[in-house]
Design an enzyme around this catalytic site. Structure first.
Site, mmCIF file in Angstrom:
data_model
loop_
_atom_site.group_PDB
_atom_site.id
_atom_site.type_symbol
_atom_site.label_atom_id
_atom_site.label_comp_id
_atom_site.label_asym_id
_atom_site.label_seq_id
_atom_site.Cartn_x
_atom_site.Cartn_y
_atom_site.Cartn_z
ATOM 1 N N ASN A 158 -12.491 4.972 -2.049
ATOM 2 C CA ASN A 158 -11.761 3.707 -1.915
ATOM 3 C C ASN A 158 -12.547 2.890 -0.895
ATOM 4 O O ASN A 158 -12.424 3.104 0.308
ATOM 5 C CB ASN A 158 -10.324 3.919 -1.442
ATOM 6 C CG ASN A 158 -9.552 2.600 -1.403
ATOM 7 O OD1 ASN A 158 -10.145 1.521 -1.422
ATOM 8 N ND2 ASN A 158 -8.234 2.687 -1.350
ATOM 9 N N TYR A 217 0.787 -1.232 0.000
ATOM 10 C CA TYR A 217 0.000 0.000 0.000
ATOM 11 C C TYR A 217 0.821 1.285 0.000
ATOM 12 O O TYR A 217 0.251 2.380 0.046
ATOM 13 C CB TYR A 217 -0.965 -0.012 1.201
ATOM 14 C CG TYR A 217 -1.948 -1.157 1.148
ATOM 15 C CD1 TYR A 217 -2.816 -1.295 0.070
ATOM 16 C CD2 TYR A 217 -1.986 -2.122 2.159
ATOM 17 C CE1 TYR A 217 -3.709 -2.355 0.004
ATOM 18 C CE2 TYR A 217 -2.882 -3.181 2.106
ATOM 19 C CZ TYR A 217 -3.737 -3.288 1.024
ATOM 20 O OH TYR A 217 -4.624 -4.335 0.957
ATOM 21 N N ASP A 267 -25.599 0.001 -3.808
ATOM 22 C CA ASP A 267 -26.965 0.534 -3.908
ATOM 23 C C ASP A 267 -27.003 2.023 -3.561
ATOM 24 O O ASP A 267 -27.738 2.788 -4.182
ATOM 25 C CB ASP A 267 -27.915 -0.243 -2.981
ATOM 26 C CG ASP A 267 -28.230 -1.635 -3.498
ATOM 27 O OD1 ASP A 267 -27.926 -1.918 -4.678
ATOM 28 O OD2 ASP A 267 -28.765 -2.450 -2.726
ATOM 29 N N HIS A 289 -8.279 2.289 -5.958
ATOM 30 C CA HIS A 289 -7.558 1.314 -5.131
ATOM 31 C C HIS A 289 -6.076 1.600 -5.257
ATOM 32 O O HIS A 289 -5.569 1.803 -6.376
ATOM 33 C CB HIS A 289 -7.834 -0.112 -5.593
ATOM 34 C CG HIS A 289 -9.272 -0.495 -5.463
ATOM 35 N ND1 HIS A 289 -9.832 -0.852 -4.263
ATOM 36 C CD2 HIS A 289 -10.265 -0.528 -6.388
ATOM 37 C CE1 HIS A 289 -11.119 -1.097 -4.453
ATOM 38 N NE2 HIS A 289 -11.405 -0.902 -5.731
ATOM 39 N N LEU A 290 -5.389 1.596 -4.140
ATOM 40 C CA LEU A 290 -3.940 1.818 -4.153
ATOM 41 C C LEU A 290 -3.225 0.690 -4.893
ATOM 42 O O LEU A 290 -2.329 0.925 -5.708
ATOM 43 C CB LEU A 290 -3.421 1.886 -2.713
ATOM 44 C CG LEU A 290 -3.913 3.087 -1.905
ATOM 45 C CD1 LEU A 290 -3.938 2.760 -0.419
ATOM 46 C CD2 LEU A 290 -3.036 4.300 -2.179
ATOM 47 N N SER A 291 -3.633 -0.531 -4.582
ATOM 48 C CA SER A 291 -2.974 -1.697 -5.183
ATOM 49 C C SER A 291 -3.723 -2.116 -6.441
ATOM 50 O O SER A 291 -4.878 -1.710 -6.653
ATOM 51 C CB SER A 291 -2.961 -2.848 -4.172
ATOM 52 O OG SER A 291 -4.292 -3.230 -3.844
#
Ligand code: CA2
Length: 146
Positions: free
Chosen positions: A75, A24, A88, A101-103
């Site tokens: 995120n 991360y 929803d 997303h970091l990864s």
């Protein structure tokens, strides 16, 4: 009118910079938030950053953004792979939303390859580390100006 963007970070992202730097990165959440605020200034966006470990709170923040914010950077962390409720809420408000997303979730375990959020997101950025948030804000600024 200045466009208002809410940046939401989900569960365990408050641990950034403390553990798992190989996955991360080394930046703390406070550093990422500061980068988002600086990027907001540059792009003339009013940026607000929040983090929670609670799924329901993410749903409530997304709902409350209706009529109050112009876009969302999210995120969803672990909830990406489990939460119909967050999906929803995103569909319900219909705001432009960039999933970050970091990864690279597609290069990791199989259970991370699917995100409930992706199909209702305006766009998805993953694998670019903290830069993903900056790029998400840039994409939203461009979209909101159009
Ligand atoms: O890559 C991402 O940004 C993720 O959303 C991060 C989530 C993970 O469940 C997703 O599959 C991908 C995990 C966030 C946990 O953050 C930590 C940070 C430091 C140390 C431990 C966990």
């Amino acid at each position: 009118m200045v466009k208002r963007v809410l940046v939401i970070n989900g569960p365990n992202l408050n641990m950034l910079g403390i553990r798992e730097p190989k996955t991360y990165g080394t930046q703390t959440l406070a550093e990422i938030d500061a980068m988002c605020l600086a990027e907001g200034k540059r792009l003339k966006l009013q940026v607000e950053c929040r983090q929670t470990n609670r799924e329901g709170e993410i749903c409530e923040w997304i709902q409350a953004a209706y009529g109050k914010k112009d876009g969302i950077v999210l995120n969803p962390a672990g909830y990406s792979h489990t939460s119909v409720a967050i999906r929803d809420a995103i569909s319900a408000v219909g705001l432009p939303l960039i999933e970050v997303h970091l990864s690279n979730i597609h290069a990791r375990e199989q259970f991370r390859h699917f995100s409930y959020v992706s199909a209702v997101a305006t766009g998805v950025i993953c694998g670019l580390g903290a830069a993903g948030y900056r790029l998400a804000l840039e994409a939203l600024a461009e979209r909101l100006a159009a």
